[in-house]
Design a protein around this motif. Structure first.
Motif, PDB file in Angstrom:
ATOM      1  N   MET A   1     -10.675  16.627   2.056  1.00  0.00           N
ATOM      2  CA  MET A   1      -9.386  16.022   1.790  1.00  0.00           C
ATOM      3  C   MET A   1      -9.612  14.710   1.035  1.00  0.00           C
ATOM      4  O   MET A   1     -10.553  13.981   1.307  1.00  0.00           O
ATOM      5  N   ASN A   2      -8.740  14.396   0.101  1.00  0.00           N
ATOM      6  CA  ASN A   2      -8.858  13.176  -0.682  1.00  0.00           C
ATOM      7  C   ASN A   2      -8.678  11.951   0.206  1.00  0.00           C
ATOM      8  O   ASN A   2      -7.892  11.963   1.135  1.00  0.00           O
ATOM      9  N   LYS A   3      -9.421  10.920  -0.131  1.00  0.00           N
ATOM     10  CA  LYS A   3      -9.297   9.669   0.612  1.00  0.00           C
ATOM     11  C   LYS A   3      -8.911   8.551  -0.338  1.00  0.00           C
ATOM     12  O   LYS A   3      -9.313   8.536  -1.490  1.00  0.00           O
ATOM     13  N   HIS A   4      -8.105   7.628   0.174  1.00  0.00           N
ATOM     14  CA  HIS A   4      -7.752   6.436  -0.586  1.00  0.00           C
ATOM     15  C   HIS A   4      -8.912   5.452  -0.497  1.00  0.00           C
ATOM     16  O   HIS A   4      -9.577   5.354   0.534  1.00  0.00           O
ATOM     17  N   VAL A   5      -9.132   4.699  -1.561  1.00  0.00           N
ATOM     18  CA  VAL A   5     -10.249   3.760  -1.581  1.00  0.00           C
ATOM     19  C   VAL A   5      -9.814   2.399  -1.059  1.00  0.00           C
ATOM     20  O   VAL A   5      -8.652   2.008  -1.170  1.00  0.00           O
ATOM     21  N   CYS A   6     -10.763   1.683  -0.501  1.00  0.00           N
ATOM     22  CA  CYS A   6     -10.532   0.330  -0.017  1.00  0.00           C
ATOM     23  C   CYS A   6     -10.332  -0.588  -1.218  1.00  0.00           C
ATOM     24  O   CYS A   6     -11.119  -0.548  -2.165  1.00  0.00           O
ATOM     25  N   PRO A   7      -9.302  -1.428  -1.216  1.00  0.00           N
ATOM     26  CA  PRO A   7      -9.102  -2.333  -2.343  1.00  0.00           C
ATOM     27  C   PRO A   7     -10.168  -3.427  -2.426  1.00  0.00           C
ATOM     28  O   PRO A   7     -10.307  -4.076  -3.452  1.00  0.00           O
ATOM     29  N   SER A   8     -10.949  -3.608  -1.371  1.00  0.00           N
ATOM     30  CA  SER A   8     -11.978  -4.635  -1.365  1.00  0.00           C
ATOM     31  C   SER A   8     -13.314  -4.123  -1.902  1.00  0.00           C
ATOM     32  O   SER A   8     -13.899  -4.718  -2.794  1.00  0.00           O
ATOM     33  N   CYS A   9     -13.775  -2.989  -1.379  1.00  0.00           N
ATOM     34  CA  CYS A   9     -15.107  -2.493  -1.758  1.00  0.00           C
ATOM     35  C   CYS A   9     -15.070  -1.197  -2.566  1.00  0.00           C
ATOM     36  O   CYS A   9     -16.127  -0.703  -2.970  1.00  0.00           O
ATOM     37  N   ASN A  10     -13.906  -0.622  -2.795  1.00  0.00           N
ATOM     38  CA  ASN A  10     -13.715   0.630  -3.549  1.00  0.00           C
ATOM     39  C   ASN A  10     -14.424   1.829  -2.936  1.00  0.00           C
ATOM     40  O   ASN A  10     -14.732   2.793  -3.630  1.00  0.00           O
ATOM     41  N   ALA A  11     -14.670   1.787  -1.650  1.00  0.00           N
ATOM     42  CA  ALA A  11     -15.250   2.932  -0.948  1.00  0.00           C
ATOM     43  C   ALA A  11     -14.116   3.755  -0.339  1.00  0.00           C
ATOM     44  O   ALA A  11     -13.167   3.199   0.207  1.00  0.00           O
ATOM     45  N   PRO A  12     -14.183   5.094  -0.430  1.00  0.00           N
ATOM     46  CA  PRO A  12     -13.136   5.912   0.199  1.00  0.00           C
ATOM     47  C   PRO A  12     -13.209   5.770   1.723  1.00  0.00           C
ATOM     48  O   PRO A  12     -14.266   5.909   2.307  1.00  0.00           O
ATOM     49  N   PHE A  13     -12.058   5.440   2.336  1.00  0.00           N
ATOM     50  CA  PHE A  13     -12.112   5.201   3.782  1.00  0.00           C
ATOM     51  C   PHE A  13     -10.886   5.674   4.548  1.00  0.00           C
ATOM     52  O   PHE A  13     -10.935   5.804   5.759  1.00  0.00           O
ATOM     53  N   ILE A  14      -9.759   5.945   3.911  1.00  0.00           N
ATOM     54  CA  ILE A  14      -8.548   6.298   4.649  1.00  0.00           C
ATOM     55  C   ILE A  14      -7.970   7.588   4.069  1.00  0.00           C
ATOM     56  O   ILE A  14      -7.813   7.724   2.865  1.00  0.00           O
ATOM     57  N   SER A  15      -7.675   8.532   4.936  1.00  0.00           N
ATOM     58  CA  SER A  15      -7.149   9.817   4.484  1.00  0.00           C
ATOM     59  C   SER A  15      -5.656   9.702   4.163  1.00  0.00           C
ATOM     60  O   SER A  15      -5.010   8.702   4.477  1.00  0.00           O
ATOM     61  N   ILE A  16      -5.143  10.735   3.537  1.00  0.00           N
ATOM     62  CA  ILE A  16      -3.719  10.779   3.196  1.00  0.00           C
ATOM     63  C   ILE A  16      -2.866  10.690   4.461  1.00  0.00           C
ATOM     64  O   ILE A  16      -1.882   9.959   4.509  1.00  0.00           O
ATOM     65  N   TRP A  17      -3.241  11.416   5.504  1.00  0.00           N
ATOM     66  CA  TRP A  17      -2.466  11.413   6.742  1.00  0.00           C
ATOM     67  C   TRP A  17      -2.524  10.062   7.429  1.00  0.00           C
ATOM     68  O   TRP A  17      -1.536   9.609   8.013  1.00  0.00           O
ATOM     69  N   GLN A  18      -3.682   9.376   7.368  1.00  0.00           N
ATOM     70  CA  GLN A  18      -3.774   8.048   7.964  1.00  0.00           C
ATOM     71  C   GLN A  18      -2.889   7.057   7.219  1.00  0.00           C
ATOM     72  O   GLN A  18      -2.292   6.181   7.822  1.00  0.00           O
ATOM     73  N   LYS A  19      -2.799   7.192   5.894  1.00  0.00           N
ATOM     74  CA  LYS A  19      -1.961   6.278   5.125  1.00  0.00           C
ATOM     75  C   LYS A  19      -0.479   6.496   5.440  1.00  0.00           C
ATOM     76  O   LYS A  19       0.306   5.557   5.424  1.00  0.00           O
ATOM     77  N   LEU A  20      -0.089   7.741   5.722  1.00  0.00           N
ATOM     78  CA  LEU A  20       1.304   7.990   6.085  1.00  0.00           C
ATOM     79  C   LEU A  20       1.695   7.254   7.361  1.00  0.00           C
ATOM     80  O   LEU A  20       2.849   6.875   7.534  1.00  0.00           O
ATOM     81  N   TRP A  21       0.765   7.045   8.265  1.00  0.00           N
ATOM     82  CA  TRP A  21       1.028   6.322   9.505  1.00  0.00           C
ATOM     83  C   TRP A  21       0.837   4.824   9.343  1.00  0.00           C
ATOM     84  O   TRP A  21       1.132   4.056  10.248  1.00  0.00           O
ATOM     85  N   LEU A  22       0.330   4.397   8.180  1.00  0.00           N
ATOM     86  CA  LEU A  22       0.075   2.989   7.926  1.00  0.00           C
ATOM     87  C   LEU A  22       1.313   2.361   7.292  1.00  0.00           C
ATOM     88  O   LEU A  22       1.626   2.606   6.140  1.00  0.00           O
ATOM     89  N   GLY A  23       2.035   1.584   8.062  1.00  0.00           N
ATOM     90  CA  GLY A  23       3.225   0.912   7.544  1.00  0.00           C
ATOM     91  C   GLY A  23       2.947  -0.552   7.283  1.00  0.00           C
ATOM     92  O   GLY A  23       1.821  -1.020   7.462  1.00  0.00           O
ATOM     93  N   PRO A  24       3.955  -1.298   6.881  1.00  0.00           N
ATOM     94  CA  PRO A  24       3.771  -2.717   6.579  1.00  0.00           C
ATOM     95  C   PRO A  24       3.322  -3.562   7.773  1.00  0.00           C
ATOM     96  O   PRO A  24       2.697  -4.591   7.604  1.00  0.00           O
ATOM     97  N   LEU A  25       3.626  -3.146   8.974  1.00  0.00           N
ATOM     98  CA  LEU A  25       3.256  -3.920  10.159  1.00  0.00           C
ATOM     99  C   LEU A  25       1.985  -3.411  10.830  1.00  0.00           C
ATOM    100  O   LEU A  25       1.558  -3.966  11.843  1.00  0.00           O
ATOM    101  N   ARG A  26       1.406  -2.360  10.301  1.00  0.00           N
ATOM    102  CA  ARG A  26       0.208  -1.776  10.883  1.00  0.00           C
ATOM    103  C   ARG A  26      -0.971  -2.019   9.946  1.00  0.00           C
ATOM    104  O   ARG A  26      -0.826  -1.957   8.735  1.00  0.00           O
ATOM    105  N   LYS A  27      -2.132  -2.274  10.504  1.00  0.00           N
ATOM    106  CA  LYS A  27      -3.320  -2.553   9.705  1.00  0.00           C
ATOM    107  C   LYS A  27      -4.440  -1.615  10.124  1.00  0.00           C
ATOM    108  O   LYS A  27      -4.445  -1.093  11.229  1.00  0.00           O
TER     109      LYS A  27
END
Length: 106
Positions: A1-27
């Motif tokens: 599954m595709n992963k989003h890259v970290c804006p700091s180190c450009n390493a893939p670390f978060i899946s599409i499903w994890q990003k859907l649960w990541l809102g503005p108040l969640r880190k």
């Protein structure tokens, strides 16, 4: 599954499903560099606000195009198909257009 890259180190670390649960108040913490990553507050809330209405609008649009002398099963099926289509479009839009931002560098 595709992963989003970290804006700091450009390493893939978060899946599409994890990003859907990541809102503005969640880190979430990048396991590679330790940066705390989230989504921007304004853009995240705007997309979530519009996206929460999208499935309902698509459901009622699909419901309204059904010819009127139809059974209840046809009405329910048309509403559910529109609702599911609206949800899928919202998920795609959120993953595509809401960026990840660094909240704090670890």
């Amino acid at each position: 599954m595709n992963k989003h890259v970290c804006p700091s180190c450009n390493a893939p670390f978060i899946s599409i499903w994890q990003k859907l649960w990541l809102g503005p108040l969640r880190k979430i913490e990048c396991k590679n560099c330790g940066a705390i990553v989230t989504v921007p507050m304004l853009k995240g809330l705007l997309v979530i606000g519009i996206g929460s209405l999208t499935p309902w609008v698509f459901g009622f649009l699909a419901f309204s195009v059904v010819p009127k002398p139809a059974s209840a099963v046809v009405f329910v099926a048309s509403f559910l198909s529109g609702f599911i289509l609206g949800s899928v479009l919202f998920f795609w839009f959120y993953n595509r257009y809401v960026p990840l931002v660094i909240k704090r560098v670890g």
